[in-house]
Scaffold this active site. Sequence first.
Site, mmCIF file in Angstrom:
data_model
loop_
_atom_site.group_PDB
_atom_site.id
_atom_site.type_symbol
_atom_site.label_atom_id
_atom_site.label_comp_id
_atom_site.label_asym_id
_atom_site.label_seq_id
_atom_site.Cartn_x
_atom_site.Cartn_y
_atom_site.Cartn_z
ATOM 1 N N THR A 1 -11.518 5.768 10.628
ATOM 2 C CA THR A 1 -11.531 5.242 12.001
ATOM 3 C C THR A 1 -11.133 6.326 13.008
ATOM 4 O O THR A 1 -11.321 6.160 14.204
ATOM 5 C CB THR A 1 -10.591 4.021 12.140
ATOM 6 O OG1 THR A 1 -9.390 4.284 11.417
ATOM 7 C CG2 THR A 1 -11.232 2.775 11.582
ATOM 8 N N LYS B 1 -7.416 8.135 -1.386
ATOM 9 C CA LYS B 1 -8.734 8.556 -0.852
ATOM 10 C C LYS B 1 -9.279 9.803 -1.557
ATOM 11 O O LYS B 1 -9.477 10.848 -0.925
ATOM 12 C CB LYS B 1 -8.636 8.823 0.644
ATOM 13 C CG LYS B 1 -8.196 7.624 1.467
ATOM 14 C CD LYS B 1 -8.274 7.941 2.955
ATOM 15 C CE LYS B 1 -7.837 6.807 3.832
ATOM 16 N NZ LYS B 1 -6.390 6.537 3.818
ATOM 17 N N ASP C 1 -13.681 14.706 -4.517
ATOM 18 C CA ASP C 1 -13.769 16.001 -5.209
ATOM 19 C C ASP C 1 -15.011 15.954 -6.099
ATOM 20 O O ASP C 1 -15.789 14.999 -6.017
ATOM 21 C CB ASP C 1 -12.488 16.236 -6.028
ATOM 22 C CG ASP C 1 -12.164 17.724 -6.197
ATOM 23 O OD1 ASP C 1 -13.093 18.512 -6.477
ATOM 24 O OD2 ASP C 1 -10.979 18.094 -6.054
ATOM 25 N N PRO D 1 -17.301 15.146 -9.307
ATOM 26 C CA PRO D 1 -17.195 13.944 -10.153
ATOM 27 C C PRO D 1 -16.263 14.101 -11.348
ATOM 28 O O PRO D 1 -15.455 13.205 -11.631
ATOM 29 C CB PRO D 1 -18.647 13.713 -10.603
ATOM 30 C CG PRO D 1 -19.461 14.254 -9.464
ATOM 31 C CD PRO D 1 -18.701 15.468 -8.979
ATOM 32 N N ARG E 1 2.922 -1.106 10.798
ATOM 33 C CA ARG E 1 3.998 -1.194 11.791
ATOM 34 C C ARG E 1 4.312 -2.602 12.308
ATOM 35 O O ARG E 1 5.495 -2.874 12.562
ATOM 36 C CB ARG E 1 3.698 -0.222 12.945
ATOM 37 C CG ARG E 1 3.930 1.231 12.520
ATOM 38 C CD ARG E 1 3.201 2.202 13.413
ATOM 39 N NE ARG E 1 1.756 2.111 13.258
ATOM 40 C CZ ARG E 1 0.891 2.858 13.923
ATOM 41 N NH1 ARG E 1 1.328 3.745 14.786
ATOM 42 N NH2 ARG E 1 -0.409 2.728 13.711
ATOM 43 N N LYS F 1 0.854 -1.182 0.000
ATOM 44 C CA LYS F 1 0.000 0.000 0.000
ATOM 45 C C LYS F 1 0.892 1.235 0.000
ATOM 46 O O LYS F 1 1.778 1.374 0.837
ATOM 47 C CB LYS F 1 -0.895 0.013 1.240
ATOM 48 C CG LYS F 1 -1.808 1.238 1.308
ATOM 49 C CD LYS F 1 -2.814 1.119 2.426
ATOM 50 C CE LYS F 1 -2.372 1.703 3.726
ATOM 51 N NZ LYS F 1 -2.281 3.172 3.771
ATOM 52 N N ASP G 1 -3.408 4.312 -1.983
ATOM 53 C CA ASP G 1 -4.377 4.773 -0.977
ATOM 54 C C ASP G 1 -4.384 6.303 -0.936
ATOM 55 O O ASP G 1 -3.785 6.911 -0.051
ATOM 56 C CB ASP G 1 -3.949 4.172 0.371
ATOM 57 C CG ASP G 1 -4.829 4.581 1.530
ATOM 58 O OD1 ASP G 1 -5.964 5.018 1.298
ATOM 59 O OD2 ASP G 1 -4.371 4.457 2.681
HETATM 60 O O1 C5P Z 1 0.849 0.646 11.218
HETATM 61 P P1 C5P Z 1 -0.560 0.169 11.066
HETATM 62 O O2 C5P Z 1 -0.695 -1.338 10.917
HETATM 63 O O3 C5P Z 1 -1.491 0.723 12.115
HETATM 64 O O4 C5P Z 1 -0.994 0.794 9.640
HETATM 65 C C1 C5P Z 1 -2.279 0.688 9.121
HETATM 66 C C2 C5P Z 1 -2.348 1.379 7.789
HETATM 67 O O5 C5P Z 1 -3.719 1.399 7.372
HETATM 68 C C3 C5P Z 1 -1.876 2.825 7.793
HETATM 69 O O6 C5P Z 1 -1.313 3.100 6.510
HETATM 70 C C4 C5P Z 1 -3.167 3.607 7.997
HETATM 71 O O7 C5P Z 1 -3.092 4.890 7.442
HETATM 72 C C5 C5P Z 1 -4.155 2.740 7.217
HETATM 73 N N1 C5P Z 1 -5.562 2.912 7.598
HETATM 74 C C6 C5P Z 1 -6.013 2.704 8.898
HETATM 75 N N2 C5P Z 1 -7.351 2.889 9.190
HETATM 76 C C7 C5P Z 1 -8.209 3.246 8.246
HETATM 77 C C8 C5P Z 1 -7.768 3.447 6.922
HETATM 78 C C9 C5P Z 1 -6.424 3.271 6.640
HETATM 79 O O8 C5P Z 1 -5.229 2.344 9.775
HETATM 80 N N3 C5P Z 1 -9.490 3.363 8.529
#
Ligand code: C5P
Length: 233
Positions: free
Chosen positions: A119, A61, A64, A66, A211, A32, A59
């Site tokens: 989230t 997102k 804007d 259409p 991570r 990603k 990613d």
């Molecule tokens: O490091 P970690 O496992 O928390 O990373 C999760 C990835 O998923 C990050 O790139 C974060 O921006 C992305 N993400 C998220 N929650 C969302 C959408 C994307 O954690 N709702």
Amino acid sequence: MAKDVIVACDFDSKSKTLDFLDLFTERKPFVKIGMELFYAEGPQIVREIKARGHKIFLDLKLHDIPNTVRKAMAVLSSLDVDMVNVHAAGTKNMMKAALEGLTRADGTRPLLIAVTQLTSTDETSMRDDLMIDAPMEQVVAHYAKNALESGLDGVVCSPLEAAKVHVSCGENFITVTPGIRFEGAAIGDQKRVTTPRKARMLGSDYIVVGRPITAAEDPVAAYNRCVKEFLGE
Ligand code: C5P
């Protein structure tokens, strides 16, 4: 339904990203690429990672009008990425325009998924800042339905919501789920987390893992553990 582990390459430079990807000599992970890396390095980083044999979830997102989203998606599609996303809040017209823009002359296109509610947004900020009064669960379900009706392939959601999304939108509607942590590990800033094994049991189609892999002492071992737990390989 294809299932896979997507590694979130949340690095701020090409060199850090490529050094990290160089570690993977056997199986090439689905990666990603987010805003930070894309804005720092531009489309060339996508071409380069693609040329190394990785699938890419870009990613960015988009959200804007259409017409703008349609044209931007046509550009992203030409980069030969495998998955892209938009905010469902951009409305059904915007999601349909995104799909049109993504579709290449030969009818092929990357997967297109929608972000329902971030989230980082909770019910209080949704009500006070966005003036949306409905419960979070209902908003997520409604936005997922809008994405389905616009022809999109799926949504980003918590693994804990994956089963519900499949019930309301069908088994073939893809759930892409971040918030993954190994049993007993630090959760950092994530709030609702599950293990790769639990995500599989809950029906996630793709887990997004950052991570726990990128910051691991042995990233390849951590990735292989994710694959083993999530895909059962
Ligand atoms: O490091 P970690 O496992 O928390 O990373 C999760 C990835 O998923 C990050 O790139 C974060 O921006 C992305 N993400 C998220 N929650 C969302 C959408 C994307 O954690 N709702």
